[in-house]
Design an enzyme around this catalytic site. Structure first.
Site, PDB file in Angstrom:
ATOM      1  N   SER A   1       8.530  11.007  41.544  1.00  0.00           N
ATOM      2  CA  SER A   1       7.836  12.237  41.149  1.00  0.00           C
ATOM      3  C   SER A   1       8.695  13.418  40.736  1.00  0.00           C
ATOM      4  O   SER A   1       8.152  14.408  40.247  1.00  0.00           O
ATOM      5  CB  SER A   1       6.896  12.681  42.262  1.00  0.00           C
ATOM      6  OG  SER A   1       5.733  11.922  42.211  1.00  0.00           O
TER       7      SER A   1
ATOM      8  N   SER B   1       4.394  13.126  40.207  1.00  0.00           N
ATOM      9  CA  SER B   1       3.426  14.118  40.615  1.00  0.00           C
ATOM     10  C   SER B   1       3.892  15.565  40.445  1.00  0.00           C
ATOM     11  O   SER B   1       3.073  16.483  40.466  1.00  0.00           O
ATOM     12  CB  SER B   1       3.058  13.909  42.084  1.00  0.00           C
ATOM     13  OG  SER B   1       4.194  14.109  42.917  1.00  0.00           O
TER      14      SER B   1
ATOM     15  N   LYS C   1       6.873  23.664  43.907  1.00  0.00           N
ATOM     16  CA  LYS C   1       5.759  22.726  43.881  1.00  0.00           C
ATOM     17  C   LYS C   1       4.820  23.111  45.017  1.00  0.00           C
ATOM     18  O   LYS C   1       5.283  23.470  46.107  1.00  0.00           O
ATOM     19  CB  LYS C   1       6.302  21.306  44.072  1.00  0.00           C
ATOM     20  CG  LYS C   1       5.256  20.206  43.968  1.00  0.00           C
ATOM     21  CD  LYS C   1       5.914  18.814  44.080  1.00  0.00           C
ATOM     22  CE  LYS C   1       4.906  17.679  43.912  1.00  0.00           C
ATOM     23  NZ  LYS C   1       5.548  16.350  43.977  1.00  0.00           N
TER      24      LYS C   1
HETATM   25  N1  GLN Z   1       3.608   7.806  41.185  1.00  0.00           N
HETATM   26  C1  GLN Z   1       3.936   7.390  42.515  1.00  0.00           C
HETATM   27  C2  GLN Z   1       2.705   7.429  43.371  1.00  0.00           C
HETATM   28  O1  GLN Z   1       1.681   7.671  42.850  1.00  0.00           O
HETATM   29  C3  GLN Z   1       5.016   8.261  43.078  1.00  0.00           C
HETATM   30  C4  GLN Z   1       4.543   9.604  43.444  1.00  0.00           C
HETATM   31  C5  GLN Z   1       5.616  10.444  44.075  1.00  0.00           C
HETATM   32  O2  GLN Z   1       6.809  10.201  43.918  1.00  0.00           O
HETATM   33  N2  GLN Z   1       5.169  11.423  44.843  1.00  0.00           N
HETATM   34  O3  GLN Z   1       2.731   7.200  44.531  1.00  0.00           O
END
Ligand code: GLN
Length: 486
Positions: A174, A150, A75
């Site tokens: 995410s 994400s 990532k």
């Molecule tokens: N969707 C969640 C957010 O927008 C979690 C994102 C994540 O786990 N990085 O914060």
């Protein structure tokens, strides 16, 4: 060969069925062939082929490590020395990291070949990969849909057979939610299990890295390499890392699985609910017993998270000021203008929204009303889980409220987007290990099953996942458009 598990690939590399150079080249070709999915921000063709060649030489010389020659994607939130590391943001469009994240160096030391850096929501803020400055990622199961976020690029790359496995990070879901939407396996271990050194910070008390793979066995293999104490991260736990692969077949006879009925409350799509309920039978067949548990404060996880995570983000992202590294506005008139315009131009809307919310909830007068209360709720949620784990060994439920949604469907509605993490966020607030595995389909889209374990007990959820995968073949399914390819 692109859909072989890492365990199978290692077998083939050992037997000489193919070399790491062949495997790496195969993935590089496929990445080009499926470029429209937009899984990668950077493809490291040259350095990957060089590393693959070295891997083949090391193996021939009898110096193979646990992952020698296996092509892995990172990532783009993990720093990679001399390689662009953007966190999905324009703010870091020109940032060549001067060092490797611990996750990156550990996997490289184990012999993995870094094939590229995957697309992601900007600074990991999002549930659909649509906040990336580098464009949305398409779900390989249905290219009109999101891959989740994400870590959407990592999930889609594994699902499309564009790498053997990928790394992800999970602050509120995410790793698990995109794994669910793309029909792959992903684990977020206990907070502190894996070093955060060199992982670009979003919300430091929640951020945790983990592997995204085709099977639970591969997840166990990678986690064993990634986890463990790191003097460079004081929040990284000193606890021993067990051999996760060895305990995968530990019988599930007598395993107590807790079902949280709150997870099946309104909002869960009917097809997904059916998949989760049917999977219970597989676990019963394996000897587990199922009982109901209550997590009374779970309904407050989203509001608590959306106070705590932005608060931490507002502090972490203050370092991007246009002075030291990253994006700088053109021709600033003075220092204030430099700060202001670099940040206004360099950050996208969702990131700015979080910074503003975070600055607000941390300010005098609002701190007690919002931030302190959110922390108190966090404690209650943690206590709920501790009470549940006094009765059961692991918890089971859905990963996401519905399968992958359409591109653009929720971009105008932040609350709808935030609700995507309704089942995953509590695990981050409590710091517990949790994973998602493919468990079936609803309207031809993959559905993920979530397993949550007690602190430092990744082994139990990995064993449950592995044995579920010995009885089912959901994890072996591939998107129809790619099934015919070899
Ligand atoms: N969707 C969640 C957010 O927008 C979690 C994102 C994540 O786990 N990085 O914060």
């Amino acid at each position: 060969m692109q859909y072989d598990s890492i365990a199978q690939q290692l077998d083939n590399l050992i037997r000489g069925t193919y070399s790491s150079v062949e495997l790496t080249r195969h993935y590089l070709d496929r990445i080009k062939q499926h470029a429209q999915l937009n899984c990668y921000i950077s493809v490291l063709e040259e350095s990957a082929l060089e590393a693959a060649q070295q891997a083949d030489q090391a193996r021939a010389a009898g110096n193979a490590g646990p992952l020698t020659g296996v092509p892995i994607a990172h990532k783009d939130i993990f720093c990679t020395q001399g390689v662009k590391t953007t966190a999905g943001s324009q703010m870091l469009y020109n940032y060549d990291a001067p060092f490797d994240a611990t996750v990156v160096s550990r996997l490289a030391t184990a012999g993995a070949v870094t094939i590229g850096k995957t697309n992601m929501d900007e600074f990991a803020m999002g549930s659909s990969n649509e906040t990336s400055y580098y464009g949305a990622v398409l779900n390989p199961w249905d290219t009109t849909r999101v891959p989740g976020g994400s870590s959407g690029g990592s999930a889609a790359a594994v699902a499309a057979g564009l790498c053997s496995a990928a790394t992800g990070t999970d602050t509120g879901g995410s790793i698990r939610q995109p794994a669910a939407h793309c029909g792959i396996t992903g684990i977020k271990p206990t907070y502190g299990r894996i070093s955060r050194w060199g992982m670009i910070a979003f919300a430091s008390s929640l951020d945790q890295a983990g592997p995204m793979t085709r099977t639970a066995e591969d997840a166990a293999l990678l986690l064993g390499v990634m986890a463990g104490e790191d003097p460079l991260d004081s929040t990284c736990l000193a606890a021993d890392v067990p051999n996760y692969v060895e305990s995968l077949n530990k019988p599930l006879d007598g395993l107590k699985i807790g079902i949280c009925e709150d997870f099946f409350a309104e909002g869960l799509e009917a097809g997904s609910e059916q998949v989760i309920r049917e999977s219970l039978r597989v676990f019963e067949d394996l000897g587990a017993t199922i009982s109901s548990v209550r997590l009374p404060h779970i309904e407050y996880s989203i509001p608590a998270y959306y106070v705590i995570a932005p608060a931490e983000a507002s502090a972490n992202l203050s370092r991007y000021d246009g002075v030291r590294f990253g994006y700088r506005c053109k021709e600033p008139t003075d220092l204030a203008d430099l700060f202001k315009r670099s940040r206004s131009e360099g950050f996208g809307d969702e990131v700015k929204r979080r910074i503003m919310v975070g600055a607000f909830t941390l300010s005098t007068g609002y701190y007690d009303a919002y931030y302190r209360q959110a922390q108190q709720i966090r404690r209650l949620i943690k206590d709920d889980f501790q009470a549940a784990f006094a009765e059961v060994d692991i918890l089971l439920g859905p990963t996401a409220p519905q399968p992958a949604f359409s591109l653009g469907e929720k971009t105008g509605d932040q609350v709808a987007m935030y609700l995507q993490d309704i089942y995953t966020i509590a695990g981050n607030l409590a710091g517990l290990p949790a994973m998602s595995i493919p468990a079936g389909f609803s309207s031809d889209l993959p559905v993920g099953l979530q397993l949550i374990g007690n602190y430092l007990d990744e082994a139990s959820i990995l064993a449950a996942a592995h044995q579920f995968q010995q009885r089912t073949d959901w994890h072996q399914r591939v998107p129809a458009s790619m099934a015919a390819e070899n």
